[in-house]
Design a protein around this motif. Sequence first.
Motif, PDB file in Angstrom:
ATOM      1  N   SER A 244       0.864  -1.201   0.149  1.00 16.12           N
ATOM      2  CA  SER A 244      -0.044  -0.165  -0.144  1.00 16.12           C
ATOM      3  C   SER A 244       0.797   1.364  -0.132  1.00 16.12           C
ATOM      4  CB  SER A 244      -0.917   0.008   1.193  1.00 16.12           C
ATOM      5  OG  SER A 244      -1.881  -1.137   1.232  1.00 16.12           O
ATOM      6  N   LEU A 245       2.254   1.124   0.517  1.00 16.72           N
ATOM      7  CA  LEU A 245       2.990   2.304   0.393  1.00 16.72           C
ATOM      8  C   LEU A 245       3.276   2.721  -0.860  1.00 16.72           C
ATOM      9  CD1 LEU A 245       5.792   1.233   3.270  1.00 16.72           C
ATOM     10  CD2 LEU A 245       3.799   3.018   3.440  1.00 16.72           C
ATOM     11  N   PHE A 246       3.136   1.774  -1.880  1.00 15.17           N
ATOM     12  CA  PHE A 246       3.275   2.020  -3.343  1.00 15.17           C
ATOM     13  C   PHE A 246       2.163   2.194  -4.000  1.00 15.17           C
ATOM     14  CE2 PHE A 246       6.929  -0.475  -1.641  1.00 15.17           C
ATOM     15  CZ  PHE A 246       8.041   0.214  -1.813  1.00 15.17           C
ATOM     16  N   ILE A 247       1.111   1.345  -3.676  1.00 20.37           N
ATOM     17  CA  ILE A 247      -0.015   1.359  -4.684  1.00 20.37           C
ATOM     18  C   ILE A 247      -0.907   2.620  -4.268  1.00 20.37           C
ATOM     19  CG2 ILE A 247      -2.405   0.222  -4.741  1.00 20.37           C
ATOM     20  CD1 ILE A 247      -0.807  -2.306  -4.202  1.00 20.37           C
ATOM     21  N   GLU A 248      -1.161   3.148  -3.157  1.00 19.72           N
ATOM     22  CA  GLU A 248      -2.192   4.282  -2.843  1.00 19.72           C
ATOM     23  C   GLU A 248      -1.710   5.542  -3.489  1.00 19.72           C
ATOM     24  OE1 GLU A 248      -5.170   3.621  -2.066  1.00 19.72           O
ATOM     25  OE2 GLU A 248      -4.791   1.495  -1.706  1.00 19.72           O
ATOM     26  N   PRO A 249      -0.175   5.941  -3.166  1.00 19.45           N
ATOM     27  CA  PRO A 249       0.441   7.064  -3.795  1.00 19.45           C
ATOM     28  C   PRO A 249       0.233   6.782  -5.257  1.00 19.45           C
ATOM     29  CG  PRO A 249       1.622   6.523  -1.790  1.00 19.45           C
ATOM     30  CD  PRO A 249       0.658   5.368  -2.356  1.00 19.45           C
ATOM     31  N   GLY A 250       0.467   5.850  -5.846  1.00 24.17           N
ATOM     32  CA  GLY A 250       0.654   5.573  -7.141  1.00 24.17           C
ATOM     33  C   GLY A 250      -0.870   5.856  -7.989  1.00 24.17           C
ATOM     34  N   LYS A 251      -1.716   5.623  -7.202  1.00 21.56           N
ATOM     35  CA  LYS A 251      -3.254   5.779  -7.693  1.00 21.56           C
ATOM     36  C   LYS A 251      -3.471   7.335  -7.787  1.00 21.56           C
ATOM     37  CE  LYS A 251      -6.567   3.356  -5.890  1.00 21.56           C
ATOM     38  NZ  LYS A 251      -7.733   2.606  -5.291  1.00 21.56           N
ATOM     39  N   ILE A 252      -2.963   8.068  -6.734  1.00 19.64           N
ATOM     40  CA  ILE A 252      -3.158   9.515  -6.902  1.00 19.64           C
ATOM     41  C   ILE A 252      -2.227  10.155  -8.147  1.00 19.64           C
ATOM     42  CG2 ILE A 252      -3.060  11.589  -5.487  1.00 19.64           C
ATOM     43  CD1 ILE A 252      -4.809   9.459  -4.294  1.00 19.64           C
ATOM     44  N   LEU A 253      -1.326   9.406  -8.430  1.00 15.57           N
ATOM     45  CA  LEU A 253      -0.612  10.181  -9.380  1.00 15.57           C
ATOM     46  C   LEU A 253      -1.141   9.574 -10.864  1.00 15.57           C
ATOM     47  CD1 LEU A 253       2.945   9.915  -7.847  1.00 15.57           C
ATOM     48  CD2 LEU A 253       1.803  11.842  -8.227  1.00 15.57           C
ATOM     49  N   PHE A 254      -2.290   8.917 -11.089  1.00 15.66           N
ATOM     50  CA  PHE A 254      -2.878   8.323 -11.912  1.00 15.66           C
ATOM     51  C   PHE A 254      -2.227   7.097 -12.771  1.00 15.66           C
ATOM     52  CE2 PHE A 254      -5.497  12.129 -11.985  1.00 15.66           C
ATOM     53  CZ  PHE A 254      -6.528  11.670 -12.017  1.00 15.66           C
ATOM     54  N   LEU A 255      -1.568   6.572 -11.790  1.00 12.61           N
ATOM     55  CA  LEU A 255      -0.958   5.213 -12.317  1.00 12.61           C
ATOM     56  C   LEU A 255      -1.873   4.001 -11.800  1.00 12.61           C
ATOM     57  CD1 LEU A 255       2.974   5.722 -11.032  1.00 12.61           C
ATOM     58  CD2 LEU A 255       1.993   6.033 -13.315  1.00 12.61           C
ATOM     59  N   ASN A 256      -3.153   4.407 -11.535  1.00 15.40           N
ATOM     60  CA  ASN A 256      -3.714   3.103 -10.912  1.00 15.40           C
ATOM     61  C   ASN A 256      -4.111   2.083 -11.960  1.00 15.40           C
ATOM     62  OD1 ASN A 256      -5.157   5.482 -12.027  1.00 15.40           O
ATOM     63  ND2 ASN A 256      -7.098   4.724 -11.441  1.00 15.40           N
ATOM     64  N   ASN A 257      -4.497   2.409 -13.222  1.00 19.82           N
ATOM     65  CA  ASN A 257      -4.552   1.471 -14.141  1.00 19.82           C
ATOM     66  C   ASN A 257      -3.333   0.557 -14.535  1.00 19.82           C
ATOM     67  OD1 ASN A 257      -7.305   1.985 -14.601  1.00 19.82           O
ATOM     68  ND2 ASN A 257      -7.003   3.818 -15.882  1.00 19.82           N
TER      69      ASN A 257
END
Length: 621
Positions: free
Chosen positions: A189-202
């Motif tokens: 989650s340390l990488f997934i959640e901030p990554g989502k905010i940077l539009f790397l979710n998909n």
Amino acid sequence: MSSLSASEVARPKANTQEKVQKFGRFLSGMVMPNIGAFIAWGLITALFIPTGWRPNENLAALVGPMIIYLLPLLIGYTGGKMVGGVRGGVLGAIATMGVVVGVDIPMFIGAMIMGPLGGYSIKKFDELVEGKIPAGFEMLVNNFSAGIIGTLLVLLAYLGIGPVVQGLNNVLKIGVEAIVNAGLLPLTSLFIEPGKILFLNNAINHGVLGPLGIQESNELGKSIFFLLETNPGPGLGILLGYLVFSKGMIKQSTPGAIIIHFLGGIHEIYFPYVLMNPVLLLAVIAGGASGILTFSVLGAALVSTPSPGSIFALIAMTPRGGYFAVLAGVAVSTAVSFLVSAYFIKRSSDKMDDKELEGAREKVADLKGKKPAMAVSKIVFACDAGMGSSAMAATSLRNKLKKAGLNIEVVNHAIDEIPSDAEIVITHESLTERAKGKAPKAAHVSIKDYFNDPEIDYMIQNLESSGEVKEIKTEIEENEILKKSNIKLGLQSVEQSEAIKMAGELLVESGYVGVEYIDAMLEREEQLSTYIGNGVAIPHGVGKAKSTIKKSGMSVLQFPDGIDFAGETVYLVIGIAGAGNDHLAILSNIAVALEDENEVEKLRNSKSKDEIYNKFTAEKN
């Protein structure tokens, strides 16, 4: 469409974040169009495998071939098409087959490599031979080049890239298993959640977690990896915190955002609320980690990727007996995210105003990457099949653009395969409405002649001057373009070439063209018949004769008994010399008249020059 401004011409190089986002969008772009196929596979898996809702050995036989062959080939085709159009898609699928055959694991990573490589290869070949293929040989070169390059790629994939990708996949699998066995999965989650905010979710979901999850699901029938990024709990906790503790417009906007996020599955809706108060990243990280821990402890998993990340999609992809574990993880992550965010939102609610939310939304738009207005970079010539006439016409247009000093890509496609990034679409007038349905955002140029249509020349003039395609506006110059003296009625039938010469001589005598134009009209007829239907032909010169045209003009010859015109019977021969666009209104009137067989019959037998003149030069209301 508009041309680039001076400030946009010298755009700064993309920074690392932009490059990562672009790469992420590219990865997800290969998967997103095929999500329906992934969901279909997931539903079949959930229903018919031995541990499914309705175990069925016969129907469960679909699971293996779909995940081994269908899904990777779809990804490979899509990746190739993104790079090289439909031809690139075909090469991408061929190349992907090389990494699929001979392995017993889903080759999604291999497809993401070979698909774009196939598209890139054929695109580079097409660029290499652009403008060098003799007219009429386009289809032959296109088909054999695709076959030869496809053969080389599939052999390369089978013998070289496939084994390497399988080895890397085994290493990745060992690493993931080590993380899971060590109980460290919540730390992702340390990488997934901030990554989502940077539009790397998909990119995270469909480029990394999805392939890992599918491989595990193929072995076990389910996977926790499908839950790591798609869990709506962390975002829901943030929105609930704003709903309870914020004020004003921010508070009023959250109910709608909750519905869109939790029920609709569009997670991007909550990103501005985090960017408005960046410390809330701690809340989504805590919520994500607690949710993953709950999933791990209770054994929660899904059978396939839920897309979009709606609670309904999660439920649909939950295997039999797994609802409590999945819903418990969502609930825990929501509660933790809410409690952490509540502390920070309460502390800052008095300082936040509506402008901050609007500013955060603008940041989201910037992060997502809005494209600036661009000059025209691609023109599509389209016909029914996308092979014959459009391929030859595309070659002709490339040469014209090159002479005009315009570096614009020209491709040919079938009407049903017009690419989404087409900026200008050129079609025969009978196909324009269909083309508009396929590419509603493109500018459309409707033509009658694939090789020497005046509207193409006008389009090039527009591109030279402004980079835009403007609406063609025509005006009739009375007694100039079509003079009554150039209308000849009741003529005796003659040979086709003689009729063309007669039409050309009238244009010469009236001062519209030089005498060389007559030979150009005959040459044009040898290249492609100018018969347009309903007993009418419109002979005109080839493109190189443009310099011999002094001004726009027309002539009309009536042959009541008809003449043989390349196997067709023609009653009206209309000679055309177009210097600009002022003759197009008359052509438009002629086209309208030709749609009515009764009108054509009247024109064929009319004994009045005035009747024909008025019919062709009438101004539209």
